[in-house]
Design an enzyme around this catalytic site. Structure first.
Site: not given
Length: 251
Positions: A147, A160
């Site tokens: 990400s 995350y």
């Protein structure tokens, strides 16, 4: 220097896509099938979506099967690869798309949420990558989903982003560990992408603000990410041990 004989980089290859029933996962499965790959669509939830996607690919003349497996369970993952080998004769490409995202300021983080993301995003990627490193054929590719938030460092994304930072580290090291196998290992790091996972819980103002972060002034769409994955899965034989940022220029 003897030039290596080349074949069509996608035609007749077999790809295992974890999280294949999700937004980005479905786009990847469709794109790889269009490129000529046989596709094994892994899912944990959403069985109807996975079966429907397999049927759609098959109806269009492609080859696809849907296989349930918990990516964090080593027995399930071994069975997933065995199903791929039984259906199509081997495995050439593995794409680790399965993942979860839950957001919270660090001071308010429920550790159960952290544990869940660790289990799927970190342990799941490790378990699948370990099995892939044992089974992927020469000339193949392993592609993990990271990400861009690892570098963008947005508030509430700490847990995350930490899980995806682990994916980056795994990717770079596994690429070196597979020296001599002719297997590439890379990660794709999407930026803000319009998927149910990303949009869940965000108001329109937040979505618009995130869309404006990119110079292209829009959110990504799953097909944008699938295009990069298809490049790494097929023709990109000289791209190895990299984290490729697919985010419209956010960073």
């Amino acid at each position: 220097m003897v030039e290596q004989q080349r074949r069509d980089p996608a035609r007749d290859r077999v790809a295992v896509v974890t999280g294949g029933s999700g937004g980005i996962g479905q786009a990847i499965c469709r794109r790889l099938a269009d490129d000529g790959c046989a596709v094994v669509i892994n899912y944990a939830g959403r069985p109807a979506e996975a079966e429907r996607l397999a049927a759609t690919i098959t109806d269009r003349g492609g080859r696809a099967v849907a296989v349930r497996a918990d990516v964090a369970d080593e027995g399930d993952v071994a069975a997933l690869f065995e199903a791929a080998e039984s259906a199509f004769g081997g495995v050439d490409v593995v794409i680790n798309t399965a993942g979860v995202m839950e957001l919270s300021p660090l001071a308010e983080l429920d550790l159960a949420v952290l544990d869940r993301m660790h289990r799927i995003n970190i342990r799941g990627t490790f378990v699948v990558a370990r099995e892939a490193s044992r089974r992927v054929r020469s000339g193949g590719a392993i592609i993990n989903l990271s990400s861009s938030v690892v570098k963008i460092a947005l508030p509430t994304y700490a847990a995350y982003a930490a899980s995806k930072g682990a994916v980056d580290a795994l990717t770079l090291i596994l690429a070196k560990e597979l020296r001599g196998r002719d297997i590439t290992v890379n990660a794709v790091a999407p930026g803000p992408t319009a998927t149910p996972l990303f949009l869940d819980g965000k108001d329109q103002e937040s979505i618009d603000r995130l869309a404006r972060m990119a110079p292209l002034e829009r959110l990504g769409v799953p097909a944008d990410i699938a295009e990069v994955v298809a490049f790494l899965a097929g023709p990109a034989r000289w791209v190895n041990g990299q984290v490729v940022y697919a985010n419209g220029g956010v960073i």
